[in-house]
Write an enzyme that holds these catalytic residues in place. Structure first.
Site, PDB file in Angstrom:
ATOM      1  CE  LYS A  97      -0.451  -5.821  -2.893  1.00 13.67           C
ATOM      2  NZ  LYS A  97      -1.636  -6.532  -2.274  1.00 13.67           N
TER       3      LYS A  97
HETATM    4  O1  G3P Z   1      -5.193  -6.954  -1.620  1.00 13.84           O
HETATM    5  C1  G3P Z   1      -5.550  -6.083  -2.643  1.00 13.84           C
HETATM    6  C2  G3P Z   1      -7.022  -6.263  -2.975  1.00 13.84           C
HETATM    7  O2  G3P Z   1      -7.172  -7.752  -3.432  1.00 13.84           O
HETATM    8  C3  G3P Z   1      -7.966  -6.006  -1.839  1.00 13.84           C
HETATM    9  O3  G3P Z   1      -9.327  -6.258  -2.180  1.00 13.84           O
HETATM   10  O4  G3P Z   1     -11.647  -6.600  -1.503  1.00 13.84           O
HETATM   11  O5  G3P Z   1     -10.117  -5.114   0.063  1.00 13.84           O
HETATM   12  O6  G3P Z   1     -10.836  -4.432  -2.308  1.00 13.84           O
HETATM   13  P1  G3P Z   1     -10.613  -5.574  -1.337  1.00 13.84           P
END
Ligand code: G3P
Length: 216
Positions: free
Chosen positions: A83
């Site tokens: 990633k």
């Molecule tokens: O892991 C990437 C993404 O899904 C993060 O989500 O809820 O932290 O914006 P969030």
């Protein structure tokens, strides 16, 4: 649409993997911190549980260091997906690592142009963050729709990995928009199946069936 679990919680991953609904896992530095575990150990354990792609994120922000960390992560298991942040250094590193045969997930994507660059760099996945755009009053789903249209125009192989999913409506809207993958917390997957009319209807069926005095 493929479902990825957005967590580094191994117990949750093991539980949901047994349902047959899990096609991969995504992690990020915040999720690794939340797990309280060493990144190499937890990613190895996850890769042993889930056959699909498991995203591990580099911490480096400079091109050379991204390549070094990406290659280190890739050695953990064959299903590791590196990633990288969608910056110019990340785009350049994506080009090199995909040409070396590695899977790459370009993350922290917030515009269609970033997604276009990621596809040109040969990214395996692009991760547009829906919830974080919604959080600032923009339309996260509009980004998914824009990327889908652009990728279809040029038949790019890069898969749209809808991320920062917070609600069951995000999941439905991503499926309607044609996202290839949705990565979501275990709690969101659990909510997908729930409806009060299903529960009450089943309760009524069971009561009536009991009244028949029959068994199958
Ligand atoms: O892991 C990437 C993404 O899904 C993060 O989500 O809820 O932290 O914006 P969030």
């Amino acid at each position: 649409m493929k479902f990825f679990l957005d967590t580094a919680d191994v117990d949750a991953i093991r539980h949901w993997n047994e349902t047959g609904l899990v096609d991969g896992v995504t992690t990020n530095p915040s999720l690794i911190l939340k797990s309280g575990r060493d990144i190499t150990e937890v990613l190895k354990e996850i890769c042993d549980i889930v056959q699909g792609p498991v995203s591990g994120e580099v911490a480096a922000t400079e091109y050379d260091a991204m390549l070094e960390e990406g290659r280190t992560l890739a050695k953990i298991a064959d299903n590791i997906c590196i990633k990288l942040p969608t910056t110019m250094d990340g785009i350049r590193a994506c080009n090199v690592l995909t040409n070396e045969g590695e899977m790459v997930n370009m993350t922290l994507c917030f515009t269609a142009n970033q997604a276009l660059l990621a596809a040109k760099a040969g990214a395996t996945f692009i991760s547009p963050f829906i919830g974080r755009l919604d959080d600032i009053g923009l339309d996260g789903m509009e980004l998914i729709e824009e990327i889908r249209a652009i990728y279809d125009n040029y038949v790019y192989d890069t898969e749209i990995l809808a991320a920062s999913i917070r609600t069951v409506n995000h999941v439905k809207d991503c499926a309607l928009a044609g996202a290839d993958v949705g990565t979501m917390p275990p709690s969101t997957i659990e909510q997908l199946v729930k409806h009060p009319l299903t529960d009450s209807g089943l309760e009524k069926f069971l009561a009536d069936w009991k009244e028949t005095g029959q068994s199958i």
